[in-house]
Write a protein that holds these residues in place. Sequence first.
Motif: not given
Length: 87
Positions: A26, A28, A43-46, A53-55
Motif C-alpha cells: 500500500e 501513495g 497516485k497509486t493506491v497499492n 491500483l490507481l486513483h
Amino acid sequence: MLRLSELSAVSSGRRSHKRREHPRAEVGWPVTVISYKATYQGKTVNISRGGVLLHLAHQLELGENVRLAIEIPECLDAILAKAEVVR
C-alpha cells in the motif's frame, strides 16, 4: 486496476494477501499515465509485481493499453511500465 505487462523496474511489496498471486504494498506514490488520448496525473493506491491500483480524476477505458511512470519518493528512480486496464 491495471495489469502490468512490461516493467523496467520492480517494487517489492511488504504485505501479502493469500488470494493474490503477488503480494501488494500500500503506497501513495505519484504516477503519470500516458494513454492514446492524453496524459493524466494521479497516485497509486497499492502496487504488486503484477498490477497496480490507481486513483485518477479521469476514468480509463476497460482494455485500454497505457504507459505508466510511477515515481518513488524515497529514491531517484521510477517504475516505468506498460499496462492494460482490467477494471
